[in-house]
Design a protein around this motif. Structure first.
Motif, PDB file in Angstrom:
ATOM      1  N   ALA A  47       9.491 -21.082  81.008  1.00 35.13           N
ATOM      2  CA  ALA A  47      10.190 -21.974  81.383  1.00 35.13           C
ATOM      3  C   ALA A  47       9.711 -22.200  82.895  1.00 35.13           C
ATOM      4  N   PHE A  48       9.324 -21.107  83.506  1.00 36.53           N
ATOM      5  CA  PHE A  48       8.866 -21.179  84.834  1.00 36.53           C
ATOM      6  C   PHE A  48       7.492 -21.650  84.805  1.00 36.53           C
ATOM      7  N   SER A  49       6.419 -21.129  83.839  1.00 39.17           N
ATOM      8  CA  SER A  49       5.253 -21.525  83.828  1.00 39.17           C
ATOM      9  C   SER A  49       4.954 -23.143  83.654  1.00 39.17           C
ATOM     10  N   GLU A  50       5.983 -23.735  83.001  1.00 37.89           N
ATOM     11  CA  GLU A  50       5.906 -25.152  82.767  1.00 37.89           C
ATOM     12  C   GLU A  50       5.690 -26.003  83.803  1.00 37.89           C
ATOM     13  N   HIS A  51       6.039 -25.497  84.983  1.00 35.72           N
ATOM     14  CA  HIS A  51       5.937 -26.218  86.279  1.00 35.72           C
ATOM     15  C   HIS A  51       4.633 -26.119  86.952  1.00 35.72           C
ATOM     16  N   LEU A  52       3.893 -25.328  86.513  1.00 40.76           N
ATOM     17  CA  LEU A  52       2.441 -24.994  87.159  1.00 40.76           C
ATOM     18  C   LEU A  52       1.424 -25.541  86.295  1.00 40.76           C
ATOM     19  N   ALA A  53       0.770 -26.310  87.369  1.00 38.72           N
ATOM     20  CA  ALA A  53      -0.587 -27.034  86.694  1.00 38.72           C
ATOM     21  C   ALA A  53      -1.353 -26.197  85.988  1.00 38.72           C
ATOM     22  N   ASP A  54      -2.215 -26.740  85.258  1.00 36.70           N
ATOM     23  CA  ASP A  54      -3.200 -25.999  84.703  1.00 36.70           C
ATOM     24  C   ASP A  54      -4.389 -25.220  85.791  1.00 36.70           C
ATOM     25  N   SER A  55      -4.377 -26.013  86.831  1.00 35.11           N
ATOM     26  CA  SER A  55      -5.504 -25.761  87.778  1.00 35.11           C
ATOM     27  C   SER A  55      -4.717 -24.609  89.032  1.00 35.11           C
ATOM     28  N   LEU A  57      -3.473 -22.480  91.559  1.00 34.51           N
ATOM     29  CA  LEU A  57      -3.662 -21.263  92.428  1.00 34.51           C
ATOM     30  C   LEU A  57      -2.743 -20.912  93.282  1.00 34.51           C
ATOM     31  N   GLY A  58      -2.363 -19.608  93.463  1.00 31.01           N
ATOM     32  CA  GLY A  58      -1.432 -19.132  94.580  1.00 31.01           C
ATOM     33  C   GLY A  58      -1.826 -17.601  94.859  1.00 31.01           C
ATOM     34  N   GLY A  59      -0.987 -17.271  95.646  1.00 27.84           N
ATOM     35  CA  GLY A  59      -1.079 -15.870  96.396  1.00 27.84           C
ATOM     36  C   GLY A  59      -0.397 -15.754  97.546  1.00 27.84           C
ATOM     37  N   HIS A  60      -0.613 -14.544  98.103  1.00 24.81           N
ATOM     38  CA  HIS A  60      -0.148 -14.183  99.395  1.00 24.81           C
ATOM     39  C   HIS A  60      -1.002 -14.958 100.374  1.00 24.81           C
ATOM     40  N   LYS A  61      -0.093 -15.392 101.484  1.00 24.44           N
ATOM     41  CA  LYS A  61      -0.911 -16.298 102.654  1.00 24.44           C
ATOM     42  C   LYS A  61      -2.375 -15.774 102.515  1.00 24.44           C
ATOM     43  N   GLY A  62      -3.128 -16.888 102.443  1.00 22.58           N
ATOM     44  CA  GLY A  62      -4.697 -16.872 102.890  1.00 22.58           C
ATOM     45  C   GLY A  62      -5.312 -15.894 101.622  1.00 22.58           C
ATOM     46  N   GLN A  63      -4.805 -15.576 100.416  1.00 21.62           N
ATOM     47  CA  GLN A  63      -5.343 -15.144  99.348  1.00 21.62           C
ATOM     48  C   GLN A  63      -4.991 -15.947  98.240  1.00 21.62           C
ATOM     49  N   ARG A  64      -5.428 -17.217  97.943  1.00 25.26           N
ATOM     50  CA  ARG A  64      -5.107 -17.822  96.791  1.00 25.26           C
ATOM     51  C   ARG A  64      -6.012 -17.332  95.626  1.00 25.26           C
ATOM     52  N   ASN A  65      -5.614 -16.377  94.785  1.00 23.52           N
ATOM     53  CA  ASN A  65      -6.345 -15.822  93.780  1.00 23.52           C
ATOM     54  C   ASN A  65      -5.901 -15.597  92.628  1.00 23.52           C
ATOM     55  N   LEU A  66      -4.485 -15.994  92.353  1.00 28.00           N
ATOM     56  CA  LEU A  66      -3.674 -16.103  91.395  1.00 28.00           C
ATOM     57  C   LEU A  66      -3.657 -17.343  90.333  1.00 28.00           C
ATOM     58  N   GLY A  67      -4.192 -17.232  89.133  1.00 29.14           N
ATOM     59  CA  GLY A  67      -4.065 -18.720  88.296  1.00 29.14           C
ATOM     60  C   GLY A  67      -3.126 -18.336  87.493  1.00 29.14           C
ATOM     61  N   LYS A  68      -2.737 -19.666  86.674  1.00 34.43           N
ATOM     62  CA  LYS A  68      -1.572 -19.602  85.963  1.00 34.43           C
ATOM     63  C   LYS A  68      -1.173 -18.475  85.053  1.00 34.43           C
ATOM     64  N   ASP A  69      -2.325 -18.028  84.450  1.00 33.17           N
ATOM     65  CA  ASP A  69      -2.456 -16.750  83.677  1.00 33.17           C
ATOM     66  C   ASP A  69      -1.974 -15.637  84.329  1.00 33.17           C
ATOM     67  N   GLU A  70      -2.448 -15.529  85.546  1.00 24.70           N
ATOM     68  CA  GLU A  70      -2.294 -14.170  86.263  1.00 24.70           C
ATOM     69  C   GLU A  70      -0.541 -14.361  86.840  1.00 24.70           C
ATOM     70  N   VAL A  71      -0.141 -15.320  87.007  1.00 21.89           N
ATOM     71  CA  VAL A  71       1.136 -15.484  87.265  1.00 21.89           C
ATOM     72  C   VAL A  71       2.223 -15.393  86.200  1.00 21.89           C
ATOM     73  N   ARG A  72       1.729 -15.625  84.999  1.00 20.14           N
ATOM     74  CA  ARG A  72       2.399 -15.231  83.738  1.00 20.14           C
ATOM     75  C   ARG A  72       2.671 -13.838  83.556  1.00 20.14           C
ATOM     76  N   LYS A  73       1.495 -13.167  83.875  1.00 17.54           N
ATOM     77  CA  LYS A  73       1.256 -11.472  83.638  1.00 17.54           C
ATOM     78  C   LYS A  73       2.127 -10.810  84.571  1.00 17.54           C
ATOM     79  N   MET A  74       2.118 -11.482  85.902  1.00 15.92           N
ATOM     80  CA  MET A  74       2.686 -10.802  86.922  1.00 15.92           C
ATOM     81  C   MET A  74       4.276 -10.868  86.660  1.00 15.92           C
ATOM     82  N   LEU A  75       4.665 -12.003  86.142  1.00 18.04           N
ATOM     83  CA  LEU A  75       6.210 -12.366  86.003  1.00 18.04           C
ATOM     84  C   LEU A  75       6.557 -11.575  84.707  1.00 18.04           C
ATOM     85  N   ALA A  76       5.821 -11.243  83.630  1.00 17.86           N
ATOM     86  CA  ALA A  76       6.022 -10.444  82.695  1.00 17.86           C
ATOM     87  C   ALA A  76       6.461  -8.858  83.089  1.00 17.86           C
TER      88      ALA A  76
END
Length: 147
Positions: A47-55, A57-76
């Motif tokens: 339900a959280f990930s459905e709001h993330l675009a397939d493209s 990119l996120g991360g700590h300021k200056g480090q946009r190194n998390l894609g959608k799959d990495e966010v899912r794993k981090m949340l898990a």
């Protein structure tokens, strides 16, 4: 019984959303942020990930190194570590790009806490920035950074 009030509020929210006319982009994005907040608190990764675009990119300021799959794993991992997650966003700013109405920016502060008992074991305050794009009629988060 805490379940009855939650179900009542949830039903009211769904009905009011279904019966309302199309809202402005700011309202649509604010509602998406609220749904993401609720998904975090309920431990609902999909339900959280459905709001993330397939493209996304996120991360700590200056480090946009998390894609959608990495966010899912981090949340898990967070959902396994903390049974109770609380999110408070006291102020959210949404601004649609005046030159490109399919783009918008969110800024705000979020207080996150997590634990396995009534009292949180960890808590932190974050400043965040998000970039949103209207994709196939839905606002989706394309970039996100925090500090």
């Amino acid at each position: 019984m805490r379940l009855a009030p939650i179900l009542t509020i949830g039903l009211f929210a769904v009905l009011s959303y279904a019966c309302s006319s199309p809202s402005d982009p700011e309202t649509q994005i604010s509602e998406a942020v609220s749904r993401m907040q609720l998904a975090l608190e309920e431990g609902k990764n999909a339900a959280f990930s459905e709001h993330l675009a397939d493209s996304f990119l996120g991360g700590h300021k200056g480090q946009r190194n998390l894609g959608k799959d990495e966010v899912r794993k981090m949340l898990a991992g967070y959902f396994l570590r903390y049974r109770n997650i609380n999110v408070a966003i006291p102020a959210l700013s949404v601004q649609v790009d005046p030159y490109e109405p399919a783009l918008a920016t969110t800024r705000g502060t979020a207080a996150l806490s997590g634990g396995n008992a009534r009292l949180p074991e960890a808590a932190r305050l974050y400043q965040f920035n998000g970039q949103w794009r209207l994709i196939d009629g839905r606002w989706q988060l394309i970039q996100f950074s925090w500090e």
